[in-house]
Enzyme design. Structure first.
Site, PDB file in Angstrom:
ATOM      1  N   PHE A 136     -26.986  -7.580  24.592  1.00 11.45           N
ATOM      2  CA  PHE A 136     -25.775  -8.219  25.115  1.00 11.45           C
ATOM      3  C   PHE A 136     -26.153  -9.586  25.632  1.00 11.45           C
ATOM      4  CE2 PHE A 136     -22.586  -9.337  28.295  1.00 11.45           C
ATOM      5  CZ  PHE A 136     -21.446  -9.204  27.525  1.00 11.45           C
ATOM      6  N   ASP A 221     -33.694 -13.218  27.723  1.00 11.90           N
ATOM      7  CA  ASP A 221     -32.430 -13.202  28.455  1.00 11.90           C
ATOM      8  C   ASP A 221     -32.637 -12.301  29.669  1.00 11.90           C
ATOM      9  OD1 ASP A 221     -29.959 -12.623  29.514  1.00 11.90           O
ATOM     10  OD2 ASP A 221     -28.938 -12.432  27.579  1.00 11.90           O
ATOM     11  N   LYS A 250     -26.354 -13.504  36.723  1.00 10.88           N
ATOM     12  CA  LYS A 250     -26.067 -12.370  37.631  1.00 10.88           C
ATOM     13  C   LYS A 250     -26.705 -12.438  39.036  1.00 10.88           C
ATOM     14  CE  LYS A 250     -24.266  -9.159  34.341  1.00 10.88           C
ATOM     15  NZ  LYS A 250     -24.563  -9.159  32.913  1.00 10.88           N
TER      16      LYS A 250
HETATM   17  C1  LIG Z   1     -24.031  -9.967  31.792  1.00  5.66           C
HETATM   18  C2  LIG Z   1     -24.989 -10.483  30.806  1.00  5.66           C
HETATM   19  C3  LIG Z   1     -24.734 -11.681  30.103  1.00  5.66           C
HETATM   20  C4  LIG Z   1     -23.446 -12.443  30.242  1.00  5.66           C
HETATM   21  O1  LIG Z   1     -23.291 -12.969  31.507  1.00  5.66           O
HETATM   22  P1  LIG Z   1     -21.851 -13.554  31.947  1.00  5.66           P
HETATM   23  O2  LIG Z   1     -22.127 -14.163  33.294  1.00  5.66           O
HETATM   24  O3  LIG Z   1     -20.915 -12.384  32.003  1.00  5.66           O
HETATM   25  O4  LIG Z   1     -21.452 -14.540  30.937  1.00  5.66           O
HETATM   26  C5  LIG Z   1     -25.707 -12.147  29.243  1.00  5.66           C
HETATM   27  N1  LIG Z   1     -26.858 -11.482  29.061  1.00  5.66           N
HETATM   28  C6  LIG Z   1     -27.139 -10.331  29.715  1.00  5.66           C
HETATM   29  C7  LIG Z   1     -28.440  -9.650  29.484  1.00  5.66           C
HETATM   30  C8  LIG Z   1     -26.205  -9.784  30.599  1.00  5.66           C
HETATM   31  O5  LIG Z   1     -26.460  -8.636  31.220  1.00  5.66           O
END
Ligand SMILES: *Cc1c(COP(=O)(O)O)cnc(C)c1O
Length: 401
Positions: A136, A221, A250
């Site tokens: 994700f 990420d 986050k």
């Molecule tokens: C939540 C998340 C995103 C997206 O972040 P947003 O602030 O919602 O755009 C991207 N990568 C990972 C691994 C995430 O958990």
């Protein structure tokens, strides 16, 4: 039904697919209160955001102070909290350069731009990025293309090209997908939204070796895994591998919206004018993030996540002895843990836990995810386990599996 839920239904787009029927009005530490005054233990933490819990005094005070001083200038000017936060991140990680954004998706977009610019100068214009299935990376058009989940992409096609999704935890798949157009490999050190998937030992090292041997960038990420979530300050430390680019969001802001693309010097291909943002890295969010980060560093909060995480994991594994017929697996790292069932009952379990005062996330049809604040105690973990166990006992009594 609460009047807020009814009022919302008349004016708010259904796109978000809200599943938890409660309206929260106040939070403190690992606790939330809804509009009826009911108290909840919050093991969702704003989706792995409030690592220090709700309304942590260090963050609240920093926000108040900054709000009375300076909210924003244009990024054509220099501001103090932005510099201080960038310095703190560089001093306490393997990266050398930082650029602030507003969200995780935006941080990843910037990482993709950075990698493509780098490819122009270092790999004959190579642009393709290898990502993994069940990953994700966010919800923008490029990130639904990057994310290894066709359901999130198909309704919006055509989406930007230049991403190849391969199996996670499979180094051969990455090798096979690499060609002259490949510029980078982008993975989460532990897949979060995909179900809390921890790769085999050696996978991330193999990716590092493959990227080194083929002049590719390795992008982690760490939007979900950064800032102590896995029991180490950074997710990459679990593997001993240093990526070239790390994206953050986050847990970075302690509750305020901020993201960042960060890079080692060799990967920082941006030159003046290449990228920009109106709100990214404004003094308000940077002051909040700096207060949160300093507290995490000063108190080594990741050590609490490791200790309580191991304790919690042990207690969840113990649930197999009581509800063995229902539970398939417990997996995770630090305070990012999933419990997988033998049936598609995640939503039912989450709904009943909510009714009993515990906020959880159904990470898939058959698994629930725990991502509490990193400051929880063993007794918070016990309380969560007790509620989950009670809900599972009721379920078995209603329909013996
Ligand atoms: C939540 C998340 C995103 C997206 O972040 P947003 O602030 O919602 O755009 C991207 N990568 C990972 C691994 C995430 O958990």
């Amino acid at each position: 039904m609460s009047t807020w839920i009814e009022r919302e239904s008349k004016v708010y787009m259904t796109a978000g697919g809200r599943r938890l029927k409660a309206t929260m009005v106040r939070g403190s530490g690992a606790r939330l209160w809804d509009d009826t005054g009911k108290e909840y233990l919050d093991f969702m933490a704003g989706w792995a955001v409030t690592n220090l819990g709700h309304c942590h005094p260090a963050i609240t005070e920093a926000i108040i102070k900054q709000a009375q001083t300076l909210l924003i200038t244009s990024n054509d000017l220099y501001t103090v909290p932005q510099v201080e936060l960038a310095e703190a991140l560089v001093e306490n990680s393997c990266i050398d350069r930082v650029f602030f954004q507003n969200s995780g998706a935006e941080a990843n977009e910037a990482a993709v731009k950075l990698a493509r610019k780098w490819g122009k100068g270092n790999r004959n214009g190579a642009y393709e990025i290898i990502t993994t299935l069940h990953s994700f990376h966010g919800r923008t058009l490029s990130m639904v293309s990057a994310t290894g989940k066709p359901e999130g992409r198909v309704p919006y096609e055509p989406v930007p090209a230049g991403f190849v999704n391969v199996e996670f935890d499979d180094i051969a798949a990455v090798r096979n997908a690499t060609n002259v157009n490949t510029v980078a490999v982008m993975v989460e050190p532990v897949q979060g939204e995909g179900g809390v998937n921890v790769p085999s030992p050696g996978y991330l090292q193999s990716l590092r070796e493959w990227c080194d041997a083929n002049n590719l960038l390795l992008i982690f990420d760490e939007v979900q895994t950064g800032f102590g979530r896995l029991g180490s300050l950074w997710g990459y430390q679990q593997s001993g591998v240093e990526p070239d680019v790390i994206t953050l969001a986050k847990g970075l802001g302690g509750g305020v919206p901020i993201g960042a693309v960060t890079a080692k010097t060799r990967a920082d291909a941006f030159t003046p004018g290449d990228h920009g943002t109106t709100f990214g890295g404004n003094p308000l969010v940077c002051a909040a993030a700096l207060a949160s980060f300093r507290y995490i560093l000063d108190n080594r909060v990741w050590e609490n996540a490791a200790r309580v995480g191991a304790y919690f994991m042990d207690k969840l594994l113990g649930l197999r002895d009581i509800h063995g017929s229902l539970i398939k697996e417990v997996r995770g790292s630090g305070l990012l843990i999933a419990l997988e069932f033998n049936q598609n009952c995640a939503m039912e379990v989450v709904t009943n836990c909510l009714g009993n005062g515990l906020v959880l996330n159904p990470v898939s049809d058959n698994a629930i995810r725990f991502m509490p604040p990193l400051i929880i105690t063993e007794s918070d973990a016990d309380e969560a386990v007790k509620i989950v166990s009670g809900v599972l006992a009721e379920k078995r009594a209603a329909a013996p599996a």
